[in-house]
Design a protein around this motif. Structure first.
Motif, mmCIF file in Angstrom:
data_model
loop_
_atom_site.group_PDB
_atom_site.id
_atom_site.type_symbol
_atom_site.label_atom_id
_atom_site.label_comp_id
_atom_site.label_asym_id
_atom_site.label_seq_id
_atom_site.Cartn_x
_atom_site.Cartn_y
_atom_site.Cartn_z
ATOM 1 N N ARG A 62 5.835 -0.771 5.155
ATOM 2 C CA ARG A 62 6.419 -1.779 4.280
ATOM 3 C C ARG A 62 6.169 -3.166 4.857
ATOM 4 N NH1 ARG A 62 12.868 -0.463 5.263
ATOM 5 N NH2 ARG A 62 13.010 -1.272 7.404
ATOM 6 N N ARG A 63 6.150 -4.128 3.947
ATOM 7 C CA ARG A 63 6.008 -5.515 4.352
ATOM 8 C C ARG A 63 7.044 -6.344 3.614
ATOM 9 N NH1 ARG A 63 0.273 -7.964 4.027
ATOM 10 N NH2 ARG A 63 0.132 -7.257 6.184
ATOM 11 N N TYR B 134 3.960 0.605 0.993
ATOM 12 C CA TYR B 134 2.596 1.081 0.858
ATOM 13 C C TYR B 134 2.463 2.494 1.420
ATOM 14 C CZ TYR B 134 1.589 -3.947 0.606
ATOM 15 O OH TYR B 134 1.557 -5.287 0.266
ATOM 16 N N ARG C 268 3.430 -6.090 8.419
ATOM 17 C CA ARG C 268 3.554 -4.736 7.898
ATOM 18 C C ARG C 268 4.123 -3.837 8.993
ATOM 19 N NH1 ARG C 268 -1.262 -2.322 4.307
ATOM 20 N NH2 ARG C 268 -0.995 -4.435 3.527
#
Length: 122
Positions: free
Chosen positions: A38-39, A95, A45
């Motif tokens: 995740r960011r 992601y 990230r």
């Protein structure tokens, strides 16, 4: 080559739950370890969770341990991230990624999806 498409993101109140899905194209999905990252805005990230090819081994970041669970269904070419007890600090673009083995470094993964937004309101 593997193409990854995430879904399931959205807006949820703190304490709520979401389940993210990542659907993979191609017949080689079952040969890849899968990860979720995740960011958050203004941040790097970061690793969230990863799962081995068979699903027999998993790893979760300390920040989500006990709240998030990664799983996969090789018959459906899909990896999941069940997120419970969500907090505002979980807000980020999530992601999924495919790699050779469970790793926490983003650079170790070969393929990435476009991401799905998760927003947790307080």
């Amino acid at each position: 080559q593997v193409q990854l498409v995430e879904s399931g993101g959205g807006l949820v109140q703190a304490g709520g739950s979401l389940r993210l899905s990542c659907a993979a194209s191609g017949r080689t999905f079952s040969t890849y370890a899968m990860g979720w990252f995740r960011r958050a805005p203004g941040k790097e990230r970061e690793f969230v969770a990863a799962i081995s090819v068979s699903g027999g081994a998993t790893r979760h970041a300390d920040s989500v341990k006990g709240r998030f669970t990664i799983s996969r269904d090789n018959a459906k070419n899909t990896v999941y991230l069940q997120m419970n007890s969500l907090k505002p600090e979980d807000t980020a673009v999530y992601y999924c990624a495919a790699g050779q083995r469970i790793m926490v470094r983003p650079a170790a993964y070969d393929y990435w999806g476009q991401g799905t937004q998760v927003t947790v309101s307080s």
